[in-house]
Every structure is written in structure tokens, then in C-alpha cells.
Scaffold this active site. Structure first.
Site, PDB file in Angstrom:
ATOM      1  CB  THR A 130      -5.709  22.606  25.916  1.00 43.56           C
ATOM      2  OG1 THR A 130      -6.871  22.478  26.571  1.00 43.56           O
ATOM      3  CG2 THR A 130      -5.710  21.856  24.630  1.00 43.56           C
ATOM      4  NE  ARG A 133     -16.669  22.241  27.553  1.00 42.02           N
ATOM      5  CZ  ARG A 133     -15.504  22.426  27.128  1.00 42.02           C
ATOM      6  NH1 ARG A 133     -14.356  21.823  27.765  1.00 42.02           N
ATOM      7  NH2 ARG A 133     -15.149  23.772  26.846  1.00 42.02           N
ATOM      8  N   GLY A 147     -15.611  19.874  24.285  1.00 43.23           N
ATOM      9  CA  GLY A 147     -15.051  21.112  24.095  1.00 43.23           C
ATOM     10  C   GLY A 147     -14.729  20.736  22.514  1.00 43.23           C
ATOM     11  CG  ASP A 148     -11.450  23.642  21.242  1.00 39.36           C
ATOM     12  OD1 ASP A 148     -11.505  23.685  22.321  1.00 39.36           O
ATOM     13  OD2 ASP A 148     -10.321  24.172  20.455  1.00 39.36           O
ATOM     14  CB  THR A 197      -4.775  26.214  23.591  1.00 43.21           C
ATOM     15  OG1 THR A 197      -4.713  26.437  25.282  1.00 43.21           O
ATOM     16  CG2 THR A 197      -3.870  27.085  23.303  1.00 43.21           C
ATOM     17  N   GLY A 198      -8.156  27.209  24.426  1.00 42.39           N
ATOM     18  CA  GLY A 198      -8.695  28.327  25.022  1.00 42.39           C
ATOM     19  C   GLY A 198     -10.280  27.867  25.513  1.00 42.39           C
ATOM     20  N   GLY A 200     -13.234  26.325  24.714  1.00 44.17           N
ATOM     21  CA  GLY A 200     -13.714  25.520  23.458  1.00 44.17           C
ATOM     22  C   GLY A 200     -14.795  25.781  22.637  1.00 44.17           C
TER      23      GLY A 200
END
Length: 337
Positions: free
Chosen positions: A206, A234, A236-237, A257-258, A260
Site C-alpha cells: 500500500t 471487501r 479495508g482501512d 499500511t498493514g 486493514g
């Protein structure tokens, strides 16, 4: 002018001078704001393999130079963030724009968001499929609508309405051989139940950027293709304000980043800002508390810059591609510790 008017002018001037000398988020002993500061990331997880590490470093350096040039010329933090992320979205080394991962249906669904620390204005898009630069569409959501987040077909329709301001491409434009191989490997592993398809040994590339400009304004932005083999639809964050992206001139700007889902559960971006605002924690302490005590090990990393230009880049994974610079001449591009 009466003596009372003279006194009001004097008090107003004194207040302005005091405000310039001490701003919220100031570290102990720090009394002067840097003219500008910027940090960016290209994802947390396992460090890029040796055959691509050099190329990732070069790309991060070029992206950093783009942002620094904007800020050196007196440009806004929003422009710096957008232009840096646009560059990274076009680089297939990263999981954003071209080079985005595939979902379980063999397609690309892209997410992005951006936030203005001065006004708390923000915009995000989720699940877009034909937008070359999702970060730019997110900014238009912020500037041209009354909304914060547009998703899937609604975001695509909004892109239609923006016309030439938004470059459109076929969904296949985002595809690369590397990402196709990752999808096949993940689906095979899931089918055979040999491994967790979202194992933290992957490089979650990301991209994100945070910046403080010479006008004293903060901005943050994040863009991603999500997780390999993710469920269709889906989110994510990265497009969620307060989770993967947050900026407030009173405290800091953050891009994560990771994993989410974890960043959403713990409102990571806002959590760091709130610690600074309510607990009066310095940026470094707030970042450490969230990464090492709130999140689980290997959840990911983040970059942040405070209202006085303090830069923090930290992670609990094996590595995180990152770069930073400020007006003092500091410049750093790194992948591992």
C-alpha cells in the site's frame, strides 16, 4: 485610536507571536516549527526481495523528490500528498493503481482517501475499477461533493461526471504478471488449506504520504489495491478516514499500511491524534502506544508528521518501505531497520 484599541492590537499581536513560537504537539524543548516536512510509505510486511529492493528504493526517492519540490516552492501539503501518491500509483512495484493485487474474482478494486488538516475536509473512494489515480478521485469527492466516501458504481459514476479531470483505464491496465502469480499461489494455498493467504510474510505495498507545508497545514493520503484474494467488495482501512488516513492541524497527519481490518477496529489514525490532543503525548509516544500496545504484532506500520514537523515512521512487521525529508536538509529512504 484610543488607548483601549491600542491595547487590543497589542494583545492580538502578542497572541499571534506566542502561537508562532509554540504550537500544539510541540515536543519538549522544541519551540519552532519546521518550514515543511514530508514522509511517505510503500507498504509494510516482509521487506521487498533483493531483486526488487533496489528498484523500490529508487522509486521511493523519486516520489520523495516530487513532494519536496512542491513544498519547497511553497505549494500545499494537499498537492504534495496527491502528486506523490499519483506517482506511486503508476509504479507497478506497489499495490496501488497499476500493480494492484487481484481480488478473489480475478479483478482489481482500488481504495484511496485524502484529508486536509486545516479544515478536516476529507474524501475517499472504495472499490473503483477504472480510475487510474484513485487518490485524485478521492480529492474530488472532498472538494466537489458534500460526502466523504463514495464506493463502487457510485464512485465510478462520479468519475464519469468529473470528465477529463479523471483519467480512465480498463481494469486490465492494473494487472501485472507478478500479481497474477500471487493470486494463483494464494488461491492454491487456500484450497489446500496449507497456509493463511494473508500471512504477514507478504509485502503489503500500500502507498501513503503525509506532509506539513510552509503555511502550517497538514495533509494525509493513502491508496491501495487491498489484499490478495480478498472477497469481492471487501473494503479495508485505506479509504476510511480515522483508520488508515487522518490529518488535523492541531496534532498530526497519519497514513497506515498493514492489515486493514485491524486499523479500522482501532481507528488507528484518529487514535494517534487523540492521544496527542487529550493525553498530551508527543507524536513518538502516541505512535508507539498504538503500534505496539493497541495493535497486534505484525499488523503493520505507519508514517506520521506532527504540526511542528516531527516525523515518525515505525512498524512491527519485518520491514516497511519508507522515505522522509524536511526543510532542515534531513532526507532518508529505507526499507528495513
Amino acid at each position: 485610536m484610543s488607548q483601549f484599541a491600542d491595547r487590543r492590537v497589542f494583545l492580538a499581536s502578542t497572541t499571534l507571536l506566542m502561537g508562532a513560537a509554540y504550537m500544539p504537539g510541540c515536543a519538549k524543548g522544541q519551540t519552532e516549527t519546521k518550514r515543511f516536512a514530508i514522509a511517505l510509505h510503500g507498504g509494510a510486511g516482509q521487506s521487498p526481495k533483493e531483486d526488487t529492493a533496489g528498484a523500490v528504493m529508487v522509486s521511493l526517492g523519486k516520489a520523495l523528490d516530487i513532494g519536496v519540490d512542491v513544498l519547497k516552492q511553497g505549494g500545499t501539503s494537499l498537492d504534495a500528498v496527491e502528486q506523490v501518491i499519483q506517482f506511486l500509483e503508476d509504479d507497478p512495484l506497489f499495490n496501488a493503481g497499476r500493480g494492484a493485487v487481484f481480488n478473489a474474482a480475478g479483478q482489481h478494486e482500488l481504495d484511496a482517501s485524502i484529508m486536509d488538516g486545516k479544515t478536516l475536509g476529507c474524501g475517499g473512494v472504495a472499490g473503483v475499477r477504472t480510475v487510474q489515480h484513485p487518490i485524485s478521485l478521492a480529492r474530488l469527492v472532498m472538494e466537489k461533493t458534500e460526502h466523504v466516501l463514495l464506493a463502487t458504481d457510485g464512485a465510478e459514476k462520479f468519475a464519469d461526471e468529473m470528465g477529463e479531470k479523471i483519467v480512465r483505464v480498463k481494469n486490465s491496465w492494473f494487472s501485472t504478471k507478478k500479481r497474477q502469480e500471487e493470486l494463483e499461489k494464494a488461491q492454491k494455498a487456500a484450497k489446500n488449506k496449507q497456509a493463511n493467504i494473508h500471512s504477514t510474510d507478504l509485502y503489503h505495498s500500500t502507498v501513503g504520504c503525509v506532509a506539513l507545508d510552509s503555511h502550517g497545514n497538514l495533509a494525509a493520503g493513502t491508496s491501495t489495491g487491498g489484499r490478495t484474494n480478498k472477497n469481492y467488495g471487501r473494503v479495508g482501512d485505506s479509504p476510511i478516514i480515522g483508520a488508515g488516513t487522518y490529518a488535523n492541524n492541531a496534532t498530526c497527519a497519519v497514513s497506515g499500511t498493514g492489515l486493514g481490518e485491524q486499523y479500522i477496529r482501532h481507528a488507528v489514525g484518529f487514535n494517534i491524534s487523540a492521544r496527542m490532543a487529550y493525553l498530551k503525548q508527543p507524536l513518538k509516544d502516541a505512535v508507539h502506544e498504538v503500534l505496539y500496545k493497541t495493535l497486534d504484532p505484525d499488523d503493520g506500520g505507519l508514517i506520521a508528521v506532527s504540526s511542528v514537523g516531527t516525523i515518525e515512521m515505525d512498524y512491527t512487521t519485518a520491514g516497511m518501505a519508507r522515505a522522509a525529508a524536511d526543510s532542515t536538509g534531513f532526507r532518508e529512504v529505507k526499507i528495513g531497520r
